[in-house]
Design a protein around this motif. Structure first.
Motif, PDB file in Angstrom:
ATOM      1  N   GLU A   1       2.875 -14.145   9.725  1.00 33.30           N
ATOM      2  CA  GLU A   1       4.153 -13.437   9.596  1.00 33.30           C
ATOM      3  C   GLU A   1       4.151 -12.501   8.396  1.00 33.30           C
ATOM      4  N   ILE A   2       4.531 -11.257   8.645  1.00 33.01           N
ATOM      5  CA  ILE A   2       4.640 -10.260   7.580  1.00 33.01           C
ATOM      6  C   ILE A   2       5.598  -9.171   8.060  1.00 33.01           C
ATOM      7  N   ASP A   3       6.525  -8.789   7.225  1.00 30.30           N
ATOM      8  CA  ASP A   3       7.456  -7.711   7.560  1.00 30.30           C
ATOM      9  C   ASP A   3       6.981  -6.421   6.906  1.00 30.30           C
ATOM     10  N   ILE A   4       7.588  -5.327   7.296  1.00 31.73           N
ATOM     11  CA  ILE A   4       7.301  -4.054   6.642  1.00 31.73           C
ATOM     12  C   ILE A   4       7.726  -4.164   5.183  1.00 31.73           C
ATOM     13  N   THR A   5       6.905  -3.683   4.269  1.00 33.15           N
ATOM     14  CA  THR A   5       7.210  -3.798   2.842  1.00 33.15           C
ATOM     15  C   THR A   5       7.526  -2.438   2.233  1.00 33.15           C
ATOM     16  N   MET A   6       8.075  -2.479   1.048  1.00 34.70           N
ATOM     17  CA  MET A   6       8.474  -1.263   0.359  1.00 34.70           C
ATOM     18  C   MET A   6       7.449  -0.900  -0.714  1.00 34.70           C
ATOM     19  N   ARG A   7       7.248   0.386  -0.884  1.00 36.05           N
ATOM     20  CA  ARG A   7       6.364   0.874  -1.939  1.00 36.05           C
ATOM     21  C   ARG A   7       7.018   2.044  -2.666  1.00 36.05           C
ATOM     22  N   ARG A   8       6.546   2.276  -3.861  1.00 33.00           N
ATOM     23  CA  ARG A   8       7.034   3.411  -4.632  1.00 33.00           C
ATOM     24  C   ARG A   8       5.940   4.475  -4.662  1.00 33.00           C
ATOM     25  N   GLY A   9       6.338   5.691  -4.345  1.00 35.77           N
ATOM     26  CA  GLY A   9       5.383   6.779  -4.335  1.00 35.77           C
ATOM     27  C   GLY A   9       4.827   7.056  -5.720  1.00 35.77           C
ATOM     28  N   GLU A  10       3.535   7.343  -5.763  1.00 33.64           N
ATOM     29  CA  GLU A  10       2.922   7.695  -7.043  1.00 33.64           C
ATOM     30  C   GLU A  10       3.385   9.090  -7.447  1.00 33.64           C
ATOM     31  N   PHE A  11       3.958   9.174  -8.617  1.00 35.25           N
ATOM     32  CA  PHE A  11       4.498  10.451  -9.079  1.00 35.25           C
ATOM     33  C   PHE A  11       3.849  10.834 -10.402  1.00 35.25           C
ATOM     34  N   LYS A  12       3.145  11.935 -10.356  1.00 38.89           N
ATOM     35  CA  LYS A  12       2.569  12.484 -11.574  1.00 38.89           C
ATOM     36  C   LYS A  12       3.386  13.708 -11.955  1.00 38.89           C
TER      37      LYS A  12
END
Length: 642
Positions: free
Chosen positions: A454-465
């Motif tokens: 079991e695994i749901d869709i997860t959230m990520r933070r975009g890499e911002f330079k």
């Protein structure tokens, strides 16, 4: 809104009921003296009145209607309106019994109901669709009615070119698939063609999203102009068009240059009707597995398309496939059965069971027994909360017979199937007629399938330079081929951050890649690639860049885990642990940022309101001051004798 609608319908039903059999009473009837008598409510006997009054006083459940009360209630209490439907039903049944037992003319409750239903249908033709939907939804939620040309009659076609784009290992854009009988296929495009230009804009160095966007929105067609008398002046810079023979309207083809076997081929094509395949196959070059997306089991070509996909996967991959059934709501059970049989060819194997009224016990359904040679080392199936019906059946069969590992979240839980019937007017309706049981004879209706991992869709933070250079209006003077400046460097940084230009092209020198990416941005913001670049354009790009500083997005962690599941379940479980730990941290950051943004907006609104109040006070103060000056007594003039 629902309660209000129920009250309106209840009023309609009561009105129809009370007028149903009163039609008898409104007819004149010859009496024994040869005269006519009209029966009215005023002629109700005093005994009946007393009896009715007595029952109402002695029975706590007696029906009472107060014309001054918006909601008719039983005597002695107000109903719980969360159960208003049940109350209305009891109300109508009691009213029908009372009506049929006290009416002058003798008729049964069943006769009253039949006449009532006929009158209801006859006098409310605009509500017929509502009546049918309500009828078919009385015993289950899946029986349904479809008007001709909608629902089951729809072929799922859309308007487009009928192509899929992908990025090759060289970073360039290619047509990875051309749909059969699509506008692109009819124009001569082939899978594997490399896209060189779209409407003269070179696409090398652009992201796939940018190329897709240009293909979808070009050529740009401006608005038609008219003079003061309403006479058309035409469309400024109108692109080439073709007159549609059927509609008589203008249609604007897109011009594309593609490279095929070292030769540049120019093609122009119009958008048109595209019937999408239910099956999409892709080979993962890096991890050497076949990815098969099945969006539905509905189209007649789905079995053949799936068989072709398995053939390619068997040929190109190392015995590993991932079958994606996420958002697959099901379709034709016989198609799912045939497709499962490709991977379970033994005709003596029971794929699943079916319950129906025609059989005393569950009926076993066997494989068709045709061996196509499709054997794979590892099969992983992706599911989510919208995987339903035939897709759940297909998953359970492969899980039991092929050892397929299911990855994702609990499925929808629809194990009942419908039989469709076509009416003489072309409409169709479906009736729930069977229940599907898994290979062990278990029903998953209203339960769903529990994934192995079991695994749901997860959230990520975009890499911002953060951009190194500041983008100002000074950059406008360097937007020519070969010009080099910090302004161009700043422009390239932002076009890359916002996803218009592929990474690796930031040099500070204005070139064809930068020019094409800037045109893609113009199409994104103004739909016009020929719009002049102004200071306002750069300001828009700066604002868009700032939104990526706190850019959160959903990551396909389910596919990520499925790739690990091709190795082993333990590796998949470890990957789940890593992703959930990461997601917990990112979600906390996101919630903190959202709270800060909400507080910021709240403070801005408070300051704005405070400024408005202050302005109102100042205005009132000025008005009072002006009023006081207007009513002030004139100054006294002192007379001095000389």
């Amino acid at each position: 809104m629902k309660i209000k609608l129920k009250r309106v319908l209840s009023a309609i039903l009561c009105g129809v009921l009370l007028s149903t059999c009163t039609a008898y009473a409104s007819d004149t009837e010859a009496n024994s003296d040869g005269k006519t008598a009209e029966v009215t409510a005023a002629e109700t006997s005093e005994e009946a009145k007393k009896e009715s009054t007595s029952e109402a006083q002695t029975s706590p459940d007696a029906l009472r209607y107060d014309p001054n009360d918006k909601y008719p209630v039983y005597a002695g209490y107000k109903p719980d309106y969360s159960h208003y439907a049940s109350y209305n039903y009891d109300f109508l049944l009691e009213l029908i019994d009372l009506y049929s037992s006290t009416h002058l003319y003798e008729f049964t409750s069943e006769e009253a109901k039949e006449a009532f239903f006929m009158k209801l249908v006859k006098e409310n033709p605009d509500l017929m669709k509502l009546f049918i939907d309500t009828l078919l939804g009385t015993m289950d939620e899946y029986s349904a009615y479809f008007e001709a040309g909608t629902g089951l009659d729809s072929d799922g076609s859309t308007r487009g070119y009928g192509v899929l784009l992908s990025q090759g290992s060289d970073g360039r854009a290619y047509f990875s698939e051309i749909y059969e009988n699509s506008p692109a296929g009819n124009a001569g495009l082939k899978a594997g063609d490399r896209i060189v230009t779209i409407e003269g804009i070179p696409v090398e160095g652009l992201t796939i999203d940018s190329v897709n966007f240009l293909l979808k929105h070009l050529p740009y067609v401006g608005e038609e102009l008219f003079d003061a008398n309403g006479v058309s002046l035409g469309i400024p810079n109108e692109p080439e068009f073709i007159i549609n023979e059927l509609s008589g309207k203008k249609e604007y083809p897109v011009h594309i240059d593609v490279e095929r076997n070292g030769e540049i081929i120019s093609v122009k094509m119009l958008m048109g009707r595209v019937v999408h395949s239910d099956v999409i196959y892709q080979k993962n070059e890096e991890k050497k597995y076949g990815y098969i997306l099945i969006s539905s089991f509905s189209k007649s070509t789905v079995c053949e398309d799936f068989r072709n996909a398995l053939t390619l996967a068997k040929k190109e991959c190392n015995g590993n496939i991932i079958i994606d059934l996420r958002d697959n709501s099901g379709g034709r059970i016989e198609f799912a059965t045939e497709m499962a049989g490709y991977l379970v060819p033994d005709k003596d194997r029971v794929l699943y069971y079916i319950n129906s009224r025609q059989h005393d016990k569950p009926e076993p359904i066997y494989s068709q027994g045709i061996d196509y040679g499709f054997s794979f080392d590892k099969i992983v199936i992706l599911t989510n909360e919208y995987t339903a019906s035939a897709a759940e059946l297909f998953s359970s069969v492969l899980s039991y017979h092929c050892g397929a590992m299911i990855v994702g979240v609990q499925t929808y839980g629809k194990a009942v199937g419908q039989q469709s019937y076509r009416l003489t007017n072309g409409d169709m309706f479906t009736v729930t007629s069977i229940e599907m049981l898994d290979p062990l004879g278990r029903s998953y209706n209203n339960v769903g399938l529990t994934p192995d991992v079991e695994i749901d869709i997860t959230m990520r933070r975009g890499e911002f330079k953060a951009p190194e250079k500041e983008l100002t209006a000074d950059a406008l003077q360097f937007l020519t081929e070969g010009a080099e400046s910090d302004g161009v460097y700043a422009l390239q940084e932002r076009l890359t951050i916002c996803g218009f230009m592929a990474p690796g092209h930031i040099s500070g020198k204005y070139d064809t890649v930068t020019d094409a990416a800037l045109k893609a941005f113009l199409v994104y913001t103004q739909r016009n690639d020929k719009e002049p670049v102004t200071e306002k354009t750069l300001e828009s790009l700066n604002r868009l860049t700032q939104t990526y500083e706190n850019y959160y997005y959903y990551y396909d962690s389910q596919l990520d885990v499925a790739e690990f599941a091709l190795s082993s379940r333990s590796q998949a479980k470890r990957r789940v642990s890593e992703l959930e730990k990461e997601n917990k941290k990112i979600t906390a950051m996101y919630n903190e940022w959202q709270a800060a943004e909400a507080a910021k907006i709240k403070e801005e609104l408070r300051a704005e309101k405070e400024a408005e109040n202050q302005a109102e006070l100042e205005a009132e103060k000025n008005a009072d001051s002006e009023a006081n000056e207007g009513t002030q007594a004139p100054a006294q003039t002192e007379i001095v004798e000389g």
